[in-house]
Design a protein around this motif. Sequence first.
Motif, PDB file in Angstrom:
ATOM      1  N   VAL A 115      -1.927  -3.846   4.869  1.00  0.00           N
ATOM      2  CA  VAL A 115      -1.312  -2.490   5.230  1.00  0.00           C
ATOM      3  C   VAL A 115      -1.940  -1.937   6.344  1.00  0.00           C
ATOM      4  CG1 VAL A 115      -0.333  -2.312   2.940  1.00  0.00           C
ATOM      5  CG2 VAL A 115      -2.447  -1.084   3.408  1.00  0.00           C
ATOM      6  N   LEU A 116      -1.157  -1.195   6.992  1.00  0.00           N
ATOM      7  CA  LEU A 116      -1.590  -0.377   8.196  1.00  0.00           C
ATOM      8  C   LEU A 116      -0.650   0.963   7.998  1.00  0.00           C
ATOM      9  CD1 LEU A 116      -3.099   0.316  10.890  1.00  0.00           C
ATOM     10  CD2 LEU A 116      -1.242  -0.766  12.083  1.00  0.00           C
ATOM     11  N   THR A 117      -1.251   1.767   7.560  1.00  0.00           N
ATOM     12  CA  THR A 117      -0.744   3.088   7.052  1.00  0.00           C
ATOM     13  C   THR A 117      -1.621   4.498   7.424  1.00  0.00           C
ATOM     14  OG1 THR A 117       0.143   4.206   5.040  1.00  0.00           O
ATOM     15  CG2 THR A 117      -1.935   2.781   4.966  1.00  0.00           C
ATOM     16  N   GLY A 118      -0.753   5.368   7.664  1.00  0.00           N
ATOM     17  CA  GLY A 118      -1.301   6.875   7.641  1.00  0.00           C
ATOM     18  C   GLY A 118      -1.732   7.390   6.552  1.00  0.00           C
ATOM     19  N   SER A 119      -1.652   6.732   5.395  1.00  0.00           N
ATOM     20  CA  SER A 119      -1.901   7.435   4.185  1.00  0.00           C
ATOM     21  C   SER A 119      -3.287   7.122   3.940  1.00  0.00           C
ATOM     22  CB  SER A 119      -1.226   6.859   2.972  1.00  0.00           C
ATOM     23  OG  SER A 119       0.103   7.101   3.042  1.00  0.00           O
ATOM     24  N   ILE A 120      -4.014   8.068   3.148  1.00  0.00           N
ATOM     25  CA  ILE A 120      -5.353   7.906   3.043  1.00  0.00           C
ATOM     26  C   ILE A 120      -5.264   6.659   1.683  1.00  0.00           C
ATOM     27  CG2 ILE A 120      -6.286   9.978   3.327  1.00  0.00           C
ATOM     28  CD1 ILE A 120      -5.565  11.201   0.472  1.00  0.00           C
ATOM     29  N   ARG A 121      -6.542   6.184   1.521  1.00  0.00           N
ATOM     30  CA  ARG A 121      -6.451   4.768   0.733  1.00  0.00           C
ATOM     31  C   ARG A 121      -6.060   5.054  -0.805  1.00  0.00           C
ATOM     32  NH1 ARG A 121      -9.668   1.258  -2.058  1.00  0.00           N
ATOM     33  NH2 ARG A 121      -9.380  -0.981  -1.447  1.00  0.00           N
TER      34      ARG A 121
END
Length: 234
Positions: A115-121
């Motif tokens: 994944v490549l996400t702006g969310s924290i892990r």
Amino acid sequence: MSTLNRLVLWNIDHTLVDVGRVTREAYAEAFERTTGRPLVRLAPTPGRTESEIIFETLAFNDIVTTDDHLPAFMVALTEAFAARRAGLREHGRVLAGAAEALAALAALPGTAQTVLTGSIRPNALLKVGELGLDRHLDLDSGGYENGVYSKAALLEIARTRTAEKHRARFTETVYIADSPRDVQAAHIAGAPIVAVATGSATESELRAAGADVVLATLADTDRVVRAVTELGAR
């Protein structure tokens, strides 16, 4: 050396899943815990990292930020999401074709997916895990919000982490996401992007942003696979 040579990076929100209701509720709780005031306006979220959303949300609600706000908000947001684990299953949904696309790409020889996400892990793991999409994703090696890097930088971090873990040399990297900001991040990082109009952006807006391939949804599995293999071979 691993035989892996293709890396597929997935955005999560509005590409694989829709957990908007839980996200809004968690942000409202985290905002009130951090500032002592109720949330009036949440900043736009598509294509943004958590830190961008937090700082803009604080500004939109007339909060003068300090060095303590971001880490405190991150902790509160993590705890608010964790408390809504059941809500993710009840109110969240897997977007059309997402599970099938993950499985089909996992079957391609030489392919790794993360994944490549702006969310924290922690929140990213909950979103895909609670909705049953973690089976084909290497979640140890993804690019997650960490309060420092842009999505373009996170793309390179995800590529490097996955390559190091598998002792692989990725000659092909393709990003799949849903917003013009993701298209921009892919361009900066030098990766082709498949953009799906399952978020707030239309197909024409994604094309205008410069996406290499634009799909209405992920429902046509063969089309998704063909787009990934053709872009990766460029």
